[in-house]
Design a protein around this motif. Sequence first.
Motif, PDB file in Angstrom:
ATOM      1  N   PRO A 201       0.832  -1.219   0.000  1.00 22.01           N
ATOM      2  CA  PRO A 201       0.000   0.000   0.000  1.00 22.01           C
ATOM      3  C   PRO A 201       0.861   1.261   0.000  1.00 22.01           C
ATOM      4  CG  PRO A 201       0.039  -1.003   2.183  1.00 22.01           C
ATOM      5  CD  PRO A 201       0.733  -1.968   1.270  1.00 22.01           C
ATOM      6  N   LEU A 206      -0.707   8.121   1.706  1.00 24.43           N
ATOM      7  CA  LEU A 206      -1.756   8.272   2.714  1.00 24.43           C
ATOM      8  C   LEU A 206      -1.320   9.219   3.827  1.00 24.43           C
ATOM      9  CD1 LEU A 206      -4.564   7.278   3.499  1.00 24.43           C
ATOM     10  CD2 LEU A 206      -3.493   5.391   4.733  1.00 24.43           C
ATOM     11  N   GLU A 334     -13.816   8.268   3.941  1.00 27.52           N
ATOM     12  CA  GLU A 334     -13.211   7.573   2.802  1.00 27.52           C
ATOM     13  C   GLU A 334     -11.841   6.986   3.162  1.00 27.52           C
ATOM     14  OE1 GLU A 334     -13.053  10.487  -0.211  1.00 27.52           O
ATOM     15  OE2 GLU A 334     -15.221  10.474  -0.639  1.00 27.52           O
ATOM     16  N   LEU A 335     -11.014   7.749   3.876  1.00 33.24           N
ATOM     17  CA  LEU A 335      -9.684   7.269   4.214  1.00 33.24           C
ATOM     18  C   LEU A 335      -9.700   6.180   5.275  1.00 33.24           C
ATOM     19  CD1 LEU A 335      -7.656  10.613   4.282  1.00 33.24           C
ATOM     20  CD2 LEU A 335      -7.737   8.894   2.483  1.00 33.24           C
ATOM     21  N   ALA A 338      -9.156   2.708   3.875  1.00 33.46           N
ATOM     22  CA  ALA A 338      -7.906   2.403   3.166  1.00 33.46           C
ATOM     23  C   ALA A 338      -7.169   1.266   3.872  1.00 33.46           C
ATOM     24  CB  ALA A 338      -7.020   3.644   3.102  1.00 33.46           C
ATOM     25  N   SER A 339      -6.527   0.411   3.068  1.00 31.29           N
ATOM     26  CA  SER A 339      -5.779  -0.725   3.597  1.00 31.29           C
ATOM     27  C   SER A 339      -4.324  -0.305   3.840  1.00 31.29           C
ATOM     28  CB  SER A 339      -5.830  -1.893   2.612  1.00 31.29           C
ATOM     29  OG  SER A 339      -5.045  -2.966   3.081  1.00 31.29           O
TER      30      SER A 339
END
Length: 376
Positions: A201, A206, A334-335, A338-339
Amino acid sequence: MSEASTPNTPEEKPASEAVNPTPAPPPAKAPRSGGGGLAAFALLIGLAGAGAGGWSLWQLHDMQSRDQQQAEDLQRTRDDSAKKVDELAQRLDSRLSALPSATELDERRRLLANLQNDQQRMSQRLESVLDGSRQDWRLDEAEHLLRLATLRLSALQDVASAEALVQAADEILREQDDLAAFAAREQLSRSLEALRTTARPDRVGLFLQLGALREQAATLNPLAPTFEGQGDVLSELAAEGDGSAWWSEWVKKLSDYFRIEFDADRNVRPLLSGQSLSQVRLSLSLAIEQAQWAALHGQTGVYQQSLKQAEEILDAHFNLDNPDSRALRQRFGELADASIEVKVPDLNESLDALQAYLQRKQAQRRQGAAAAEEAQ
């Protein structure tokens, strides 16, 4: 004719004439000038001959003196050469006398041969030791690289760095060109393929996105509620009377500080200002920073809990009617999906295989050294 007048023949000459013959007339004298030139010429020839003879004598004397000088120089050179030869002979005799005897030379040759053999053996042993030390250093480096890759995976879940380190360790084993390293290289190849197929990832991306959201959260401002009368007490009071403007303005200003609703369908939050607003912004910033740390370290639980805490702060202290607050709340949601956690492969089997190969290598080297000592 008379006898007196008869001519006399030579036989008939008188005895006086025969005894005293008449002298012949003297020869005619040559002119004086011709005789003097001849005498001068003869004198010159004589002088030239005398000069040539004197010059020849002088040349002969000079040649004799030169020959004598050359003979003296040659004799002197011979004497000097003889002296030098004698000196050289004496030096040579002294050096020859200083040289060892044939027995001593044989002994020295034998010692020199033994020394050369010992030196050659020492050189071979030194080369073998250095070669072994160099190989040991490289193998120790491979083990260190593999340990570092394991640490990077367990602490930071850094798959890219771990793959590079395992690849470097495999290159070291390949340089050894040893069939005994086949098992270790096989296990390293398995670990490499496992790392190459592991999901990676974008944690850095991020982290940067959360940093941008933290900057936006530092500029959030609460949205003040507006007073809109819909049949409440204040609106009815404002509608009574002559509808003067001062009463309407007073009611509008008063609604900025408090409002009374008897039929409110939702809670009215107090307005934040001053120190309270700064504390709320600081709490929101800390929650986002904690989410950033969790994203970098792959801590899924901490990451989701931090974003949930940031959403609660937004819901509790900011009005979602504000477009900035609503957009920030949406991005947090939304975040949160996240993986960030990666299931990293285990490199302990590769490390165990490499350590076993190192132990076998060291045991073989010790056996070789012991055999060499016994042979000596």
